[in-house]
Write a protein that holds these residues in place. Structure first.
Motif, short mmCIF file in Angstrom:
data_model
loop_
_atom_site.label_atom_id
_atom_site.label_comp_id
_atom_site.label_asym_id
_atom_site.label_seq_id
_atom_site.Cartn_x
_atom_site.Cartn_y
_atom_site.Cartn_z
N ILE A 1 -0.05 -6.57 9.48
CA ILE A 1 0.30 -5.32 8.81
C ILE A 1 1.72 -4.92 9.22
CG2 ILE A 1 -0.24 -2.88 8.54
CD1 ILE A 1 -3.14 -3.49 9.15
N VAL B 1 -0.01 -7.14 4.77
CA VAL B 1 0.10 -5.81 4.18
C VAL B 1 1.48 -5.24 4.47
CG1 VAL B 1 -0.62 -3.40 4.47
CG2 VAL B 1 -2.33 -5.16 4.06
N HIS C 1 -11.41 -2.96 0.43
CA HIS C 1 -11.45 -3.54 1.77
C HIS C 1 -12.19 -4.87 1.77
CE1 HIS C 1 -13.73 -4.16 5.56
NE2 HIS C 1 -12.62 -3.76 6.16
N MET D 1 3.20 -1.56 4.21
CA MET D 1 2.96 -0.14 3.99
C MET D 1 4.25 0.54 3.55
SD MET D 1 0.51 0.89 7.19
CE MET D 1 -1.23 0.37 7.22
N VAL E 1 0.85 -1.20 0.00
CA VAL E 1 0.00 0.00 0.00
C VAL E 1 0.88 1.24 0.00
CG1 VAL E 1 -1.84 1.27 1.16
CG2 VAL E 1 -1.82 -1.24 1.22
N SER F 1 -6.19 -1.77 4.28
CA SER F 1 -5.18 -2.62 4.91
C SER F 1 -5.72 -3.42 6.10
CB SER F 1 -4.01 -1.76 5.40
OG SER F 1 -3.43 -1.02 4.37
N CYS F 2 -6.69 -2.88 6.79
CA CYS F 2 -7.05 -3.42 8.10
C CYS F 2 -7.58 -4.85 8.12
CB CYS F 2 -8.00 -2.47 8.84
SG CYS F 2 -9.59 -2.20 8.07
N ALA G 1 0.26 5.29 3.90
CA ALA G 1 -0.90 4.38 3.83
C ALA G 1 -1.94 4.93 4.79
CB ALA G 1 -0.51 2.95 4.17
N THR H 1 0.56 6.73 8.52
CA THR H 1 -0.66 5.94 8.38
C THR H 1 -1.74 6.51 9.31
OG1 THR H 1 -1.56 3.68 8.36
CG2 THR H 1 0.05 4.21 10.09
N TYR I 1 -5.28 3.14 4.78
CA TYR I 1 -5.37 2.28 5.97
C TYR I 1 -6.63 1.42 5.91
CZ TYR I 1 -5.26 0.44 10.62
OH TYR I 1 -5.22 -0.46 11.68
#
Length: 280
Positions: free
Chosen positions: A134, A114, A100, A116, A86, A128-129, A120, A142, A125
């Motif tokens: 991560i 993920v 997402h 970053m 990301v 990514s969650c 990001a 972020t 973000y």
């Protein structure tokens, strides 16, 4: 035979040169095709396991290329795990939600990590969650969990220029927000309600993806950005590290020790001239 070729090149030097250039271009394109075959999924046709690498870059406006590629990796039996790289400041909340959901569905089928890059944040973000893990660099920016809408009021400028504006609308909120005048209190409340509903969706998705208490996420979700080190301390990321570290973690989740081919994308279509220039 050599004499015949020599005479042809002497009689038609331009045509002979054109034929040589054409042959070289064909060979170049063929070499590029073979390279792309191996880099972008050739291992699949050889029956070898591979890892996926998805790039989410720039402002998130059109989610389809990323979503389609994630779906391709999800359904590919040879891809055993995926890293999502990301590098994005965010973008539209709708497209961010689509990516997402695609990441969430992917993580239900195979390991997802993920990585970053420099940035990001916000929608970056959001996408990514749902990952299993991560990774962020200590200096990654972020967070920025929140929603923003900005409206410019041009009424004063239009008055200075002597320009009048009139709208014909079917309802009191059809032209809200309008840049041609001040909003009423009702219009402000209407827009703030939309912003807060979108914000709630963001918070709930982060809480679910990170297995965090909703109240803890709300305390973090005031729009501020965090460095990677701060994000690690408050639970928004799991580890500090770069892309290589993310791949090492993914291999552990996939229980593989050897280096595997990488299927990378999404691959954007380029024209003939772009292919030639990118290979120089």
């Amino acid at each position: 035979m050599q004499e015949t070729r020599s005479k042809f090149s002497q009689r038609h030097p331009l045509l002979f040169g054109f034929m040589i250039i054409t042959a070289a271009v064909v060979l170049l394109i063929g070499a590029m095709a073979v390279f792309r075959f191996y880099i972008h999924g050739g291992a699949k046709f050889m029956g070898l396991p591979s890892l996926g690498l998805v790039h989410v870059e720039g402002v998130i406006l059109d989610s389809r290329p990323v979503v389609d590629f994630i779906a391709e990796l999800r359904e590919d039996p040879e891809v055993v795990g995926v890293v999502i790289r990301v590098e994005s400041p965010g973008g539209g909340i709708g497209p961010s939600q689509e990516i997402h959901r695609a990441v969430k569905k992917l993580a239900e089928r195979k390991p997802v990590v993920v990585s970053m890059g420099a940035l990001a944040a916000s929608g970056g973000y959001y996408v990514s969650c749902p990952a299993d893990s991560i990774y962020a660099n200590p200096g990654t920016l972020t967070g920025s969990i929140g929603v923003i809408m900005q409206v410019t009021n041009l009424e004063g400028l239009m008055d200075t220029l002597g320009i009048d504006h009139q709208s014909f609308i079917s309802g009191p909120f059809k032209d809200t927000p309008s840049p041609f005048g001040n909003m009423t209190l009702e219009e402000e409340a209407y827009l703030q309600g939309i912003i807060m509903d979108l914000h709630d969706q963001f918070v709930l998705d982060v809480a679910e993806g990170r297995a965090m208490d909703e109240g803890d996420v709300r305390e973090l979700a005031d729009g501020r950005i965090y460095t990677g080190r701060q994000a690690l301390q408050n639970g928004l990321v799991d580890q500090l590290g770069g892309l290589e570290d993310a791949f090492d973690a993914l291999k552990q989740l996939c229980e593989v020790t050897e280096d595997l081919p990488i299927k990378e994308g999404p691959v954007f279509e380029t024209n003939f001239l772009e292919d030639i220039m990118s290979s120089i």
